[in-house]
Scaffold this motif. Structure first.
Motif, PDB file in Angstrom:
ATOM      1  N   SER A 116       1.006  -1.626  -0.284  1.00 34.63           N
ATOM      2  CA  SER A 116      -0.212   0.222  -0.043  1.00 34.63           C
ATOM      3  C   SER A 116       0.946   1.229  -0.021  1.00 34.63           C
ATOM      4  CB  SER A 116      -1.641   0.101   0.900  1.00 34.63           C
ATOM      5  OG  SER A 116      -0.235  -0.182   2.269  1.00 34.63           O
ATOM      6  N   ARG A 117       2.049   1.456   0.371  1.00 37.05           N
ATOM      7  CA  ARG A 117       2.594   2.387   0.703  1.00 37.05           C
ATOM      8  C   ARG A 117       3.587   2.469  -0.608  1.00 37.05           C
ATOM      9  NH1 ARG A 117       7.096   1.548   4.915  1.00 37.05           N
ATOM     10  NH2 ARG A 117       7.762   3.623   4.517  1.00 37.05           N
ATOM     11  N   ILE A 118       4.098   1.203  -1.177  1.00 33.82           N
ATOM     12  CA  ILE A 118       4.857   1.386  -2.611  1.00 33.82           C
ATOM     13  C   ILE A 118       3.187   1.812  -3.430  1.00 33.82           C
ATOM     14  CG2 ILE A 118       5.332   0.145  -4.799  1.00 33.82           C
ATOM     15  CD1 ILE A 118       7.113  -0.028  -2.604  1.00 33.82           C
ATOM     16  N   ARG A 119       2.290   1.784  -3.256  1.00 29.21           N
ATOM     17  CA  ARG A 119       1.296   2.035  -4.510  1.00 29.21           C
ATOM     18  C   ARG A 119       1.199   3.476  -4.459  1.00 29.21           C
ATOM     19  NH1 ARG A 119      -3.062  -2.824  -3.298  1.00 29.21           N
ATOM     20  NH2 ARG A 119      -2.133  -4.085  -4.681  1.00 29.21           N
ATOM     21  N   ALA A 120       1.263   3.485  -3.279  1.00 27.22           N
ATOM     22  CA  ALA A 120       0.981   5.108  -3.042  1.00 27.22           C
ATOM     23  C   ALA A 120       2.242   6.573  -3.567  1.00 27.22           C
ATOM     24  CB  ALA A 120       0.651   5.786  -1.015  1.00 27.22           C
ATOM     25  N   LEU A 121       3.298   5.891  -3.089  1.00 29.30           N
ATOM     26  CA  LEU A 121       4.463   6.865  -3.422  1.00 29.30           C
ATOM     27  C   LEU A 121       4.154   6.788  -5.401  1.00 29.30           C
ATOM     28  CD1 LEU A 121       6.963   7.655  -3.256  1.00 29.30           C
ATOM     29  CD2 LEU A 121       8.664   5.250  -3.174  1.00 29.30           C
ATOM     30  N   CYS A 122       4.305   4.781  -6.034  1.00 31.21           N
ATOM     31  CA  CYS A 122       3.899   5.495  -7.534  1.00 31.21           C
ATOM     32  C   CYS A 122       2.836   6.862  -7.596  1.00 31.21           C
ATOM     33  CB  CYS A 122       3.421   4.428  -7.762  1.00 31.21           C
ATOM     34  SG  CYS A 122       5.043   2.840  -7.946  1.00 31.21           S
ATOM     35  N   ASP A 123       1.205   6.968  -6.765  1.00 28.47           N
ATOM     36  CA  ASP A 123       0.591   7.599  -7.480  1.00 28.47           C
ATOM     37  C   ASP A 123       1.177   9.166  -7.447  1.00 28.47           C
ATOM     38  OD1 ASP A 123      -1.052   5.743  -7.730  1.00 28.47           O
ATOM     39  OD2 ASP A 123      -1.956   5.540  -6.040  1.00 28.47           O
ATOM     40  N   GLN A 124       2.496   9.347  -6.655  1.00 28.30           N
ATOM     41  CA  GLN A 124       2.430  10.760  -6.665  1.00 28.30           C
ATOM     42  C   GLN A 124       3.719  10.708  -7.765  1.00 28.30           C
ATOM     43  OE1 GLN A 124       4.465  10.869  -2.526  1.00 28.30           O
ATOM     44  NE2 GLN A 124       1.762  10.109  -1.167  1.00 28.30           N
ATOM     45  N   HIS A 125       4.377  10.069  -8.416  1.00 34.36           N
ATOM     46  CA  HIS A 125       5.565  10.005  -9.119  1.00 34.36           C
ATOM     47  C   HIS A 125       5.064   9.228 -10.371  1.00 34.36           C
ATOM     48  CE1 HIS A 125       8.478  11.446  -6.457  1.00 34.36           C
ATOM     49  NE2 HIS A 125       7.797  10.701  -5.282  1.00 34.36           N
ATOM     50  N   PRO A 126       4.540  10.395 -11.655  1.00 29.44           N
ATOM     51  CA  PRO A 126       4.552   9.828 -13.044  1.00 29.44           C
ATOM     52  C   PRO A 126       5.147   9.456 -13.305  1.00 29.44           C
ATOM     53  CG  PRO A 126       4.567  12.109 -12.395  1.00 29.44           C
ATOM     54  CD  PRO A 126       3.932  11.949 -11.300  1.00 29.44           C
ATOM     55  N   ASP A 127       6.661   9.780 -12.866  1.00 36.89           N
ATOM     56  CA  ASP A 127       7.978   8.909 -13.092  1.00 36.89           C
ATOM     57  C   ASP A 127       8.150   7.388 -13.102  1.00 36.89           C
ATOM     58  OD1 ASP A 127       9.253  10.837 -15.243  1.00 36.89           O
ATOM     59  OD2 ASP A 127      10.474  11.437 -13.231  1.00 36.89           O
ATOM     60  N   ILE A 128       7.389   6.901 -12.401  1.00 36.28           N
ATOM     61  CA  ILE A 128       7.195   5.567 -12.560  1.00 36.28           C
ATOM     62  C   ILE A 128       5.735   4.639 -12.852  1.00 36.28           C
ATOM     63  CG2 ILE A 128       6.828   3.682 -10.490  1.00 36.28           C
ATOM     64  CD1 ILE A 128       8.398   5.754  -7.866  1.00 36.28           C
ATOM     65  N   PHE A 129       6.585   3.468 -13.303  1.00 38.60           N
ATOM     66  CA  PHE A 129       5.439   3.251 -14.580  1.00 38.60           C
ATOM     67  C   PHE A 129       5.563   1.365 -13.860  1.00 38.60           C
ATOM     68  CE2 PHE A 129       4.085  -0.581 -17.063  1.00 38.60           C
ATOM     69  CZ  PHE A 129       2.769  -0.030 -18.490  1.00 38.60           C
TER      70      PHE A 129
END
Length: 324
Positions: free
Chosen positions: A22-35
């Motif tokens: 859940s923390r990983i997903r939240a970080l990815c949502d904040q960074h469009p540089d991550i696919f």
């Protein structure tokens, strides 16, 4: 927006991800540089990498245990999704053992590691790129190889399976689980006991090293790796760049203790130790009576007349978080 700098391949069912995803997903949502691409089964990794190849990331980050990393490396090697230039691979600290992540300097909180990788991806990656040789394992000489970086066999594989099936289900912290497993192993060896609550005795093995002769006997530990770090040593010795390193410890308490001290002192593979065999080779074959072998989490069996053959695979670039 340009292409994502990081492609993150996650296995939600990896042990560490149960609490962290859940923390990983939240970080990815904040960074469009991550696919971010999630898989639940190893069979889905091929399709995942095919999709990831289309977005042409600057870095491929694997979020899972050693088994997830092994499956991804195998698909990169056999699938050809990235052509001759796959992106450098980074590994988040996750799972139970994390040998590959540890070798690349990724320890601690996976969120912190991912944030550091995101920072590295903003600039030139070259200072952080290291080449790692890979192991290609074949049970069938005509089949596709399985790719990995650490193989455990003989008593080591049996003890890893004992820990997986008897100790981990107790729900103890990883460090305590591994310590209890080591105590059980030493107890069995010192007192020559056989019991269901102890690791089993290792079976007889024959190990052939190309241009290096043959080892035969019962070994409390057999390991083949291209990693610079191993379970018993901060750094392995040897002089052959990129060659597979074989460590075999005879089934005697004294040999295991000598190897342990040699590893702690950084002398494993550098000084000769009685009962401890160290070889470097480009090809190794292992034959035994249904003896267990584990390559980065996946189990195989070496049988009589049908050896498991290990060869060097072409190297791959990795991102190392520790100082190079």
């Amino acid at each position: 927006m340009g292409r994502p700098r990081i492609a993150l391949l996650s296995n939600p069912k990896s042990t560490g991800n149960i609490a962290q995803l859940s923390r990983i997903r939240a970080l990815c949502d904040q960074h469009p540089d991550i696919f971010h691409y999630e898989v639940e089964r190893a069979e889905q990794i091929g399709d995942a990498l095919k999709t990831i190849a289309r977005v042409r990331p600057k870095m491929l980050v694997i979020n899972g245990g050693d088994g997830t990393v092994q499956a991804a490396l195998t698909e990169i090697h056999n699938g050809g999704h990235f052509g001759d230039e796959p992106p450098p691979v980074a590994v988040l600290p996750n799972g139970k053992t994390n040998l590959i992540a540890m070798d690349l300097g990724a320890q601690g909180d996976p969120i912190v590691a991912l944030e550091r990788l995101l920072g590295l991806a903003q600039a030139d990656l070259a200072p952080h790129i290291v080449a790692r040789e890979l192991i290609a394992l074949r049970c069938d000489p005509h089949g596709h190889p399985v790719i990995g970086m650490f193989l455990g066999g003989a008593g080591l594989a049996d003890t890893m399976l004992y820990c997986r099936h008897k100790i981990y289900p107790l729900g103890l912290p990883n460090g305590l689980s591994h310590a209890l497993t080591a105590v059980a192993l030493l107890f069995r060896m010192l007192f020559r006991l056989k019991a269901d609550f102890l690791p089993p005795n290792p079976s007889h093995l024959q190990v052939s090293v190309a241009r290096g002769g043959r080892l035969s006997g019962r070994f409390s530990l057999l390991a083949v790796t291209t990693l610079e770090r191993m379970l018993l040593s901060s750094e392995l010795g040897g002089v052959g760049h990129g060659r597979m390193k074989l460590v075999a410890i005879e089934e005697r308490p004294g040999s295991l203790l000598k190897a342990l001290f040699a590893g702690l002192l950084g002398k494993l593979g550098k000084d000769k130790v009685t009962g401890v065999h160290f070889e470097e080779a480009d090809e190794i074959s292992i034959e035994g009576d249904r003896s267990n072998l584990i390559l980065d989490g996946e189990m195989f069996q070496a049988t009589l007349g049908q050896p498991v053959v290990l060869r060097r695979a072409r190297p791959l670039s990795f991102v190392r978080l520790a100082a190079v």
